[in-house]
Scaffold this motif. Structure first.
Motif, PDB file in Angstrom:
ATOM      1  N   ARG A 118      -0.899  14.900   8.938  1.00 32.68           N
ATOM      2  CA  ARG A 118      -1.657  16.047   9.435  1.00 32.68           C
ATOM      3  C   ARG A 118      -2.798  16.345   8.471  1.00 32.68           C
ATOM      4  N   PRO A 119      -3.945  16.735   8.965  1.00 31.23           N
ATOM      5  CA  PRO A 119      -5.080  16.977   8.072  1.00 31.23           C
ATOM      6  C   PRO A 119      -4.859  18.200   7.207  1.00 31.23           C
ATOM      7  N   ASN A 120      -5.182  18.086   5.893  1.00 27.61           N
ATOM      8  CA  ASN A 120      -5.089  19.205   4.970  1.00 27.61           C
ATOM      9  C   ASN A 120      -6.394  19.970   4.881  1.00 27.61           C
ATOM     10  N   THR A 121      -7.490  19.301   5.173  1.00 22.68           N
ATOM     11  CA  THR A 121      -8.789  19.959   5.234  1.00 22.68           C
ATOM     12  C   THR A 121      -9.468  19.440   6.486  1.00 22.68           C
ATOM     13  N   SER A 122     -10.742  19.711   6.621  1.00 20.00           N
ATOM     14  CA  SER A 122     -11.487  19.126   7.718  1.00 20.00           C
ATOM     15  C   SER A 122     -11.530  17.616   7.534  1.00 20.00           C
ATOM     16  N   GLY A 123     -12.092  16.906   8.503  1.00 18.62           N
ATOM     17  CA  GLY A 123     -12.091  15.461   8.450  1.00 18.62           C
ATOM     18  C   GLY A 123     -13.032  14.879   7.415  1.00 18.62           C
ATOM     19  N   ARG A 124     -13.652  15.675   6.562  1.00 23.51           N
ATOM     20  CA  ARG A 124     -14.580  15.175   5.568  1.00 23.51           C
ATOM     21  C   ARG A 124     -13.841  14.451   4.449  1.00 23.51           C
ATOM     22  N   ARG A 125     -14.587  13.574   3.758  1.00 32.38           N
ATOM     23  CA  ARG A 125     -13.988  12.792   2.690  1.00 32.38           C
ATOM     24  C   ARG A 125     -13.684  13.646   1.470  1.00 32.38           C
ATOM     25  N   ARG A 151     -27.004  35.896 -43.364  1.00 31.06           N
ATOM     26  CA  ARG A 151     -27.781  37.116 -43.605  1.00 31.06           C
ATOM     27  C   ARG A 151     -26.924  38.377 -43.616  1.00 31.06           C
ATOM     28  N   THR A 152     -25.864  38.395 -42.840  1.00 30.50           N
ATOM     29  CA  THR A 152     -25.015  39.592 -42.786  1.00 30.50           C
ATOM     30  C   THR A 152     -23.921  39.576 -43.835  1.00 30.50           C
ATOM     31  N   GLY A 153     -23.624  38.414 -44.394  1.00 35.15           N
ATOM     32  CA  GLY A 153     -22.542  38.314 -45.363  1.00 35.15           C
ATOM     33  C   GLY A 153     -21.165  38.391 -44.742  1.00 35.15           C
ATOM     34  N   GLN A 154     -21.074  38.296 -43.399  1.00 33.32           N
ATOM     35  CA  GLN A 154     -19.800  38.388 -42.699  1.00 33.32           C
ATOM     36  C   GLN A 154     -19.459  37.033 -42.065  1.00 33.32           C
ATOM     37  N   PRO A 155     -18.161  36.735 -41.945  1.00 31.37           N
ATOM     38  CA  PRO A 155     -17.777  35.472 -41.295  1.00 31.37           C
ATOM     39  C   PRO A 155     -18.243  35.424 -39.836  1.00 31.37           C
ATOM     40  N   ILE A 156     -18.597  34.243 -39.407  1.00 34.66           N
ATOM     41  CA  ILE A 156     -18.912  34.006 -37.994  1.00 34.66           C
ATOM     42  C   ILE A 156     -17.689  33.344 -37.381  1.00 34.66           C
ATOM     43  N   ASP A 157     -16.902  34.094 -36.610  1.00 34.07           N
ATOM     44  CA  ASP A 157     -15.609  33.577 -36.158  1.00 34.07           C
ATOM     45  C   ASP A 157     -15.322  33.820 -34.677  1.00 34.07           C
ATOM     46  N   LEU A 158     -16.331  34.280 -33.916  1.00 31.50           N
ATOM     47  CA  LEU A 158     -16.096  34.578 -32.503  1.00 31.50           C
ATOM     48  C   LEU A 158     -17.163  33.923 -31.637  1.00 31.50           C
ATOM     49  N   SER A 159     -16.691  33.246 -30.595  1.00 32.52           N
ATOM     50  CA  SER A 159     -17.575  32.638 -29.596  1.00 32.52           C
ATOM     51  C   SER A 159     -17.173  33.153 -28.223  1.00 32.52           C
ATOM     52  N   LEU A 160     -18.156  33.648 -27.463  1.00 28.80           N
ATOM     53  CA  LEU A 160     -17.921  34.104 -26.093  1.00 28.80           C
ATOM     54  C   LEU A 160     -18.824  33.302 -25.165  1.00 28.80           C
ATOM     55  N   SER A 161     -18.282  32.873 -24.039  1.00 29.50           N
ATOM     56  CA  SER A 161     -19.094  32.072 -23.113  1.00 29.50           C
ATOM     57  C   SER A 161     -18.679  32.346 -21.678  1.00 29.50           C
ATOM     58  N   GLY A 162     -19.683  32.301 -20.796  1.00 31.36           N
ATOM     59  CA  GLY A 162     -19.464  32.390 -19.353  1.00 31.36           C
ATOM     60  C   GLY A 162     -19.925  31.105 -18.693  1.00 31.36           C
ATOM     61  N   HIS A 163     -19.160  30.617 -17.712  1.00 34.99           N
ATOM     62  CA  HIS A 163     -19.429  29.329 -17.078  1.00 34.99           C
ATOM     63  C   HIS A 163     -19.487  29.492 -15.565  1.00 34.99           C
ATOM     64  N   PHE A 164     -20.416  28.776 -14.950  1.00 37.26           N
ATOM     65  CA  PHE A 164     -20.481  28.673 -13.491  1.00 37.26           C
ATOM     66  C   PHE A 164     -20.511  27.196 -13.141  1.00 37.26           C
ATOM     67  N   ARG A 165     -19.630  26.771 -12.207  1.00 31.04           N
ATOM     68  CA  ARG A 165     -19.438  25.340 -11.993  1.00 31.04           C
ATOM     69  C   ARG A 165     -19.290  24.987 -10.514  1.00 31.04           C
ATOM     70  N   TYR A 166     -19.777  23.800 -10.205  1.00 31.16           N
ATOM     71  CA  TYR A 166     -19.548  23.178  -8.894  1.00 31.16           C
ATOM     72  C   TYR A 166     -18.745  21.904  -9.110  1.00 31.16           C
ATOM     73  N   SER A 167     -17.762  21.651  -8.232  1.00 35.30           N
ATOM     74  CA  SER A 167     -16.979  20.429  -8.322  1.00 35.30           C
ATOM     75  C   SER A 167     -16.559  19.979  -6.933  1.00 35.30           C
ATOM     76  N   PHE A 168     -16.073  18.746  -6.853  1.00 36.30           N
ATOM     77  CA  PHE A 168     -15.556  18.203  -5.599  1.00 36.30           C
ATOM     78  C   PHE A 168     -14.371  17.306  -5.915  1.00 36.30           C
ATOM     79  N   GLN A 169     -13.511  17.137  -4.933  1.00 37.71           N
ATOM     80  CA  GLN A 169     -12.378  16.228  -5.065  1.00 37.71           C
ATOM     81  C   GLN A 169     -12.141  15.529  -3.740  1.00 37.71           C
ATOM     82  N   PHE A 170     -11.415  14.411  -3.790  1.00 35.81           N
ATOM     83  CA  PHE A 170     -11.067  13.717  -2.565  1.00 35.81           C
ATOM     84  C   PHE A 170     -10.184  14.612  -1.700  1.00 35.81           C
ATOM     85  N   ARG A 171     -10.282  14.425  -0.397  1.00 36.93           N
ATOM     86  CA  ARG A 171      -9.550  15.251   0.549  1.00 36.93           C
ATOM     87  C   ARG A 171      -8.067  15.309   0.178  1.00 36.93           C
TER      88      ARG A 171
END
Length: 496
Positions: A118-125, A151-171
């Motif tokens: 039975r199809p799990n998605t449309s008939g597309r690949r 310059r601040t004399g303080q440790p640099i220990d934090l990284s913040l990031s936002g991501h936007f993504r497109y992906s595809f997989q086989f049916r």
């Protein structure tokens, strides 16, 4: 009069309605008989197909055992023949015969068919996906700049990031989807904030990524992996006058590497929620000094929308086509440039020039299955920085800008090595590792034990783009390996 009407009225009604009732009863009986016939036909077809498949399976298993196994093992492996016959019988009974054709519902689908039919998605690949992601990460204090010499004399220990993504997989449910564990691949873009825009910048990363299932923990929950590889733009690099403290990053563009382990939960038919841990690395691949790099670890959480996913992706396990094991031959040509340090008076200083690197790999590889191949590689390289030395000491030349180097000659800058290779094979991407030594060389810098990490991106069925990096003794940066390649005698099956 009323008495006569009371007598005649039932007779008239009986005369008018009686034939209609008889016709209706006859039609009902006919439909019931027709349904019984269909049911009996289906049951008969099922039994006949089951028996035929069962007998054929047992005969095939018995013949195979008689020709390949000792007689003493025949009785102990009889259940195998039964299982083969039962499986063959079920397939024959549900896919052939009058019963299978007649047992069709109003939607035109067979209710007795397996979930994989039975199809799990449309008939597309392919099935397509959009996702948004947030990653907070801790930065390892691997150099004085991150520890607080800024310059601040303080440790640099934090990284913040936002991501936007497109992906595809086989049916979902298709053959390649089952073989590669629901592998998905695509393109992502991310914005990073290190809390020091004046000294590090706020780089933007553009990257390729791929992930797949490691294990299914529950019908709606899976344990997955993912890798990211790309470039990051917008760094504020080291500058002796305007940014002297940042002795970590020497270029405005740096490579971006990431590896994740995550749990993915299907919360709705089209929506997935994932969360896990992330490891990230930024560096310029030794193409410019300084190149200390930035490394971080943290969490990630994401929401993904799957277009056209009409039913769960939890299709029952089925047998995949047999893989034709074979030997293939990968020929790769690569080139790049590199910077290096030169020892003067017992200390390392950056050489003033960028040096050319070119080479080749020829790797016969045995393909064990859909996901793994291994072999050996003959590696040739010309490294323009090998065995380069300074002509004099700093006391003589006065400053690094006046440094002069001596060319040792072409013969002392070429080498031929031999390495063991292994590759993890997935759709569109292969990830490979290599461990090798130079066996033909003139000594010096070329007398080395080297390691290679490579990504091959498919362009056509047998050609690829090669992106790799070489290390020495597992910790010393060597050079980038940017090139193209071709796979000879490629017998991987084509899937749709």
């Amino acid at each position: 009069m009323n008495r006569r009407l009371r007598i005649l009225l039932p007779l008239l009604l009986a005369g008018i309605l009686g034939p209609g009732i008889q016709v209706l009863q006859a039609q009902t009986a006919a439909e019931r008989d027709s349904l019984n016939v269909d049911q009996r036909s289906y049951e008969a077809g099922y039994r006949a197909g089951y028996k035929a498949g069962y007998d054929a399976g047992r005969q095939s298993a018995t013949k195979s055992r008689r020709t390949t196994e000792p007689t003493a093992q025949l009785q102990t492996q009889t259940p195998t023949g039964c299982r083969i016959g039962q499986a063959s019988g079920r397939r024959s009974a549900t896919s052939t015969g009058f019963g299978a054709r007649s047992a069709t519902n109003r939607t035109g689908t067979n209710p007795y068919a397996s979930a994989n039919d039975r199809p799990n998605t449309s008939g597309r690949r392919f099935m397509h996906r959009l996702s948004a992601e947030f990653r907070p990460e801790y930065i390892f204090p691997t150099n004085p700049f991150l520890e607080g010499e800024n310059r601040t004399g303080q440790p640099i220990d934090l990284s913040l990031s936002g991501h936007f993504r497109y992906s595809f997989q086989f049916r979902p449910g298709s053959t390649p989807d089952r073989i590669y564990g629901g592998a998905c691949q695509g393109l992502g873009i991310a914005y990073y904030d290190f809390q020091r825009p004046d000294e590090l910048g706020n780089p933007v990363a553009v990257y390729l990524f791929q992930g797949a299932r490691i294990a299914r923990l529950a019908p709606r929950l899976t344990f997955d992996y993912e890798w990211n590889f790309g470039l990051s733009f917008g760094w504020v690099p080291y500058d002796p006058e305007t940014n002297p403290n940042n002795k970590m990053m020497g270029s405005k563009i740096n490579a971006y590497l990431n590896v994740d382990l995550l749990l993915k939960w299907r919360i709705m038919r089209e929506v997935d929620l994932s969360a896990g841990i992330a490891l990230t690395h930024f560096s310029n691949g030794n193409t410019k000094y300084p190149n200390a790099g930035l490394n971080s670890i943290g969490g990630r959480i994401a929401l993904a929308y799957n277009f056209g996913r009409q039913s769960p992706e939890t299709a029952p396990r089925t047998l995949c086509p047999d893989f034709p094991r074979h030997v293939s031959y990968d020929l790769t040509l690569f080139g790049s440039w590199r910077r290096r340090g030169i020892e003067i008076d017992g200390k390392q200083y950056a050489a003033p020039d960028a040096y050319t690197v070119v080479g080749f790999n020829f790797a016969p590889m045995y393909n064990f299955g859909y996901k793994f191949r291994a072999g050996v590689s003959f590696d040739g390289v010309y490294d323009g920085s090998a065995n380069v030395i300074s002509d004099s000491s700093l006391d003589t030349i006065g400053s690094l800008d006046d440094m002069k180097t001596s060319d040792p000659g072409f013969i002392r800058q070429i080498a031929l090595g031999l390495s063991a290779r292994a590759e993890f094979v997935m759709p569109y991407f292969n990830i490979g590792i290599g461990l090798g030594v130079n066996v033909l060389h003139k000594g010096g810098d070329l007398r080395s034990f080297y390691q290679i990490l490579a990504l091959k991106v498919a362009v056509t069925r047998s050609s690829y783009v090669h992106i790799g990096y070489s290390l020495r003794d597992f910790h010393m940066p060597n050079f980038l390996m940017l090139g193209v390649g071709y796979r000879f005698n490629n017998k991987y099956p084509r899937h749709r």
